[in-house]
Design a protein around this motif. Structure first.
Motif, PDB file in Angstrom:
ATOM      1  N   CYS A  62      45.060  35.983  44.060  1.00  0.00           N
ATOM      2  CA  CYS A  62      45.546  34.780  44.748  1.00  0.00           C
ATOM      3  C   CYS A  62      46.567  35.092  45.833  1.00  0.00           C
ATOM      4  CB  CYS A  62      46.119  33.791  43.741  1.00  0.00           C
ATOM      5  SG  CYS A  62      47.685  34.291  43.038  1.00  0.00           S
ATOM      6  N   GLY A  63      47.136  36.313  45.823  1.00  0.00           N
ATOM      7  CA  GLY A  63      48.060  36.688  46.879  1.00  0.00           C
ATOM      8  C   GLY A  63      49.500  36.302  46.623  1.00  0.00           C
ATOM      9  N   ARG A  64      49.773  35.696  45.481  1.00  0.00           N
ATOM     10  CA  ARG A  64      51.145  35.326  45.154  1.00  0.00           C
ATOM     11  C   ARG A  64      51.930  36.545  44.710  1.00  0.00           C
ATOM     12  NH1 ARG A  64      49.222  30.478  41.674  1.00  0.00           N
ATOM     13  NH2 ARG A  64      48.427  29.320  43.393  1.00  0.00           N
ATOM     14  N   GLU A  65      53.234  36.494  44.907  1.00  0.00           N
ATOM     15  CA  GLU A  65      54.055  37.612  44.469  1.00  0.00           C
ATOM     16  C   GLU A  65      54.202  37.594  42.959  1.00  0.00           C
ATOM     17  OE1 GLU A  65      57.649  37.668  46.705  1.00  0.00           O
ATOM     18  OE2 GLU A  65      56.658  38.684  48.364  1.00  0.00           O
ATOM     19  N   ILE A  66      54.227  38.783  42.410  1.00  0.00           N
ATOM     20  CA  ILE A  66      54.356  38.910  40.966  1.00  0.00           C
ATOM     21  C   ILE A  66      55.752  39.401  40.633  1.00  0.00           C
ATOM     22  CG2 ILE A  66      53.430  40.016  38.906  1.00  0.00           C
ATOM     23  CD1 ILE A  66      50.867  40.555  40.570  1.00  0.00           C
ATOM     24  N   GLU A  67      56.424  38.687  39.771  1.00  0.00           N
ATOM     25  CA  GLU A  67      57.766  39.114  39.387  1.00  0.00           C
ATOM     26  C   GLU A  67      57.696  40.348  38.509  1.00  0.00           C
ATOM     27  OE1 GLU A  67      60.462  36.174  37.858  1.00  0.00           O
ATOM     28  OE2 GLU A  67      59.461  34.658  39.047  1.00  0.00           O
ATOM     29  N   ASP A  68      58.704  41.195  38.661  1.00  0.00           N
ATOM     30  CA  ASP A  68      58.741  42.412  37.851  1.00  0.00           C
ATOM     31  C   ASP A  68      58.690  42.066  36.371  1.00  0.00           C
ATOM     32  OD1 ASP A  68      58.905  43.918  40.104  1.00  0.00           O
ATOM     33  OD2 ASP A  68      61.082  43.993  40.110  1.00  0.00           O
ATOM     34  N   GLY A  69      57.894  42.809  35.659  1.00  0.00           N
ATOM     35  CA  GLY A  69      57.809  42.583  34.221  1.00  0.00           C
ATOM     36  C   GLY A  69      56.759  41.579  33.826  1.00  0.00           C
ATOM     37  N   THR A  70      56.189  40.911  34.799  1.00  0.00           N
ATOM     38  CA  THR A  70      55.128  39.967  34.480  1.00  0.00           C
ATOM     39  C   THR A  70      53.834  40.454  35.139  1.00  0.00           C
ATOM     40  OG1 THR A  70      55.480  38.576  36.399  1.00  0.00           O
ATOM     41  CG2 THR A  70      56.765  38.065  34.441  1.00  0.00           C
ATOM     42  N   GLY A  71      52.783  39.776  34.873  1.00  0.00           N
ATOM     43  CA  GLY A  71      51.525  40.132  35.492  1.00  0.00           C
ATOM     44  C   GLY A  71      50.874  41.319  34.820  1.00  0.00           C
ATOM     45  N   LYS A  72      49.772  41.729  35.386  1.00  0.00           N
ATOM     46  CA  LYS A  72      48.979  42.750  34.751  1.00  0.00           C
ATOM     47  C   LYS A  72      48.376  43.691  35.780  1.00  0.00           C
ATOM     48  CE  LYS A  72      45.623  43.048  31.143  1.00  0.00           C
ATOM     49  NZ  LYS A  72      44.514  42.421  30.456  1.00  0.00           N
ATOM     50  N   MET A  73      48.314  44.964  35.449  1.00  0.00           N
ATOM     51  CA  MET A  73      47.727  45.925  36.344  1.00  0.00           C
ATOM     52  C   MET A  73      46.343  46.286  35.836  1.00  0.00           C
ATOM     53  SD  MET A  73      49.225  49.570  37.544  1.00  0.00           S
ATOM     54  CE  MET A  73      48.203  50.618  36.528  1.00  0.00           C
ATOM     55  N   PHE A  74      45.434  46.450  36.753  1.00  0.00           N
ATOM     56  CA  PHE A  74      44.064  46.767  36.366  1.00  0.00           C
ATOM     57  C   PHE A  74      43.515  47.829  37.304  1.00  0.00           C
ATOM     58  CE2 PHE A  74      39.488  46.096  36.619  1.00  0.00           C
ATOM     59  CZ  PHE A  74      39.140  46.070  35.269  1.00  0.00           C
ATOM     60  N   VAL A  75      42.920  48.870  36.735  1.00  0.00           N
ATOM     61  CA  VAL A  75      42.328  49.915  37.571  1.00  0.00           C
ATOM     62  C   VAL A  75      40.818  49.823  37.485  1.00  0.00           C
ATOM     63  CG1 VAL A  75      42.242  52.370  38.063  1.00  0.00           C
ATOM     64  CG2 VAL A  75      44.309  51.386  37.088  1.00  0.00           C
ATOM     65  N   THR A  76      40.187  49.717  38.623  1.00  0.00           N
ATOM     66  CA  THR A  76      38.734  49.578  38.655  1.00  0.00           C
ATOM     67  C   THR A  76      38.055  50.935  38.496  1.00  0.00           C
ATOM     68  OG1 THR A  76      38.538  49.892  41.031  1.00  0.00           O
ATOM     69  CG2 THR A  76      38.966  47.660  40.260  1.00  0.00           C
ATOM     70  N   LYS A  77      36.752  50.915  38.364  1.00  0.00           N
ATOM     71  CA  LYS A  77      35.988  52.152  38.229  1.00  0.00           C
ATOM     72  C   LYS A  77      36.160  53.041  39.445  1.00  0.00           C
ATOM     73  CE  LYS A  77      32.428  50.197  35.363  1.00  0.00           C
ATOM     74  NZ  LYS A  77      31.124  49.556  35.447  1.00  0.00           N
ATOM     75  N   SER A  78      36.343  52.417  40.597  1.00  0.00           N
ATOM     76  CA  SER A  78      36.509  53.201  41.818  1.00  0.00           C
ATOM     77  C   SER A  78      37.975  53.560  42.054  1.00  0.00           C
ATOM     78  CB  SER A  78      35.938  52.435  43.010  1.00  0.00           C
ATOM     79  OG  SER A  78      36.425  51.125  43.039  1.00  0.00           O
ATOM     80  N   ALA A  79      38.777  53.461  40.977  1.00  0.00           N
ATOM     81  CA  ALA A  79      40.189  53.861  41.024  1.00  0.00           C
ATOM     82  C   ALA A  79      41.039  53.017  41.947  1.00  0.00           C
ATOM     83  CB  ALA A  79      40.319  55.338  41.385  1.00  0.00           C
ATOM     84  N   LYS A  80      40.613  51.830  42.185  1.00  0.00           N
ATOM     85  CA  LYS A  80      41.407  50.906  42.974  1.00  0.00           C
ATOM     86  C   LYS A  80      42.329  50.156  42.021  1.00  0.00           C
ATOM     87  CE  LYS A  80      40.923  47.336  46.419  1.00  0.00           C
ATOM     88  NZ  LYS A  80      40.168  46.152  46.792  1.00  0.00           N
ATOM     89  N   VAL A  81      43.588  50.040  42.401  1.00  0.00           N
ATOM     90  CA  VAL A  81      44.529  49.377  41.511  1.00  0.00           C
ATOM     91  C   VAL A  81      44.699  47.925  41.917  1.00  0.00           C
ATOM     92  CG1 VAL A  81      46.855  49.408  40.557  1.00  0.00           C
ATOM     93  CG2 VAL A  81      45.737  51.554  41.188  1.00  0.00           C
ATOM     94  N   LEU A  82      44.502  47.061  40.955  1.00  0.00           N
ATOM     95  CA  LEU A  82      44.633  45.631  41.213  1.00  0.00           C
ATOM     96  C   LEU A  82      45.765  45.069  40.374  1.00  0.00           C
ATOM     97  CD1 LEU A  82      40.859  44.728  40.892  1.00  0.00           C
ATOM     98  CD2 LEU A  82      42.092  45.056  43.020  1.00  0.00           C
ATOM     99  N   TYR A  83      46.444  44.084  40.902  1.00  0.00           N
ATOM    100  CA  TYR A  83      47.509  43.428  40.155  1.00  0.00           C
ATOM    101  C   TYR A  83      47.172  41.956  40.019  1.00  0.00           C
ATOM    102  CZ  TYR A  83      50.146  47.622  41.234  1.00  0.00           C
ATOM    103  OH  TYR A  83      50.567  48.916  41.342  1.00  0.00           O
ATOM    104  N   PHE A  84      47.469  41.433  38.863  1.00  0.00           N
ATOM    105  CA  PHE A  84      47.206  40.015  38.647  1.00  0.00           C
ATOM    106  C   PHE A  84      48.456  39.312  38.174  1.00  0.00           C
ATOM    107  CE2 PHE A  84      43.145  42.198  37.882  1.00  0.00           C
ATOM    108  CZ  PHE A  84      42.403  41.586  38.879  1.00  0.00           C
ATOM    109  N   CYS A  85      48.699  38.122  38.713  1.00  0.00           N
ATOM    110  CA  CYS A  85      49.888  37.362  38.327  1.00  0.00           C
ATOM    111  C   CYS A  85      49.638  36.638  37.019  1.00  0.00           C
ATOM    112  CB  CYS A  85      50.264  36.368  39.430  1.00  0.00           C
ATOM    113  SG  CYS A  85      49.067  35.057  39.680  1.00  0.00           S
ATOM    114  N   SER A  86      48.399  36.409  36.701  1.00  0.00           N
ATOM    115  CA  SER A  86      48.092  35.665  35.486  1.00  0.00           C
ATOM    116  C   SER A  86      46.697  36.016  34.994  1.00  0.00           C
ATOM    117  CB  SER A  86      48.148  34.172  35.777  1.00  0.00           C
ATOM    118  OG  SER A  86      47.134  33.842  36.713  1.00  0.00           O
TER     119      SER A  86
END
Ligand SMILES: [Zn+2]
Length: 63
Positions: A7-31
Motif C-alpha cells: 500500500c506504500g504506507r510507512e511502517i513503524e519500527d517494530g510493527t509490520g512484517k518482512m517477506f522474502v520472495t523466491k527471487s530474493a526480493k524483500v517485501l515489507y508489509f504494514c499489516s
C-alpha cells in the motif's frame, strides 16, 4: 522507516512484517491485510483502491 510494499504506507519500527520472495526480493508489509492481498490474492497495488500507488496513478493521469 520502511514502506509497505503493497500500500506504500510507512511502517513503524517494530510493527509490520518482512517477506522474502523466491527471487530474493524483500517485501515489507504494514499489516496482514497487505500481505494477504499481495501474496494470496496476487493483486496489484495499482488495481487496489486503498493503496498510495493507486491514488498517485489517479492524480497523475495517463502515463
Ligand atoms: Zn500496507
Amino acid at each position: 522507516m520502511m514502506k509497505c510494499s503493497f500500500c506504500g504506507r510507512e511502517i513503524e519500527d517494530g510493527t509490520g512484517k518482512m517477506f522474502v520472495t523466491k527471487s530474493a526480493k524483500v517485501l515489507y508489509f504494514c499489516s496482514r491485510k497487505c500481505e494477504k492481498n499481495l501474496n494470496r490474492l496476487r493483486r496489484k497495488p495499482l488495481a487496489t483502491r486503498w493503496t498510495e500507488d493507486y491514488a498517485k496513478e489517479k492524480k497523475g493521469g495517463a502515463r
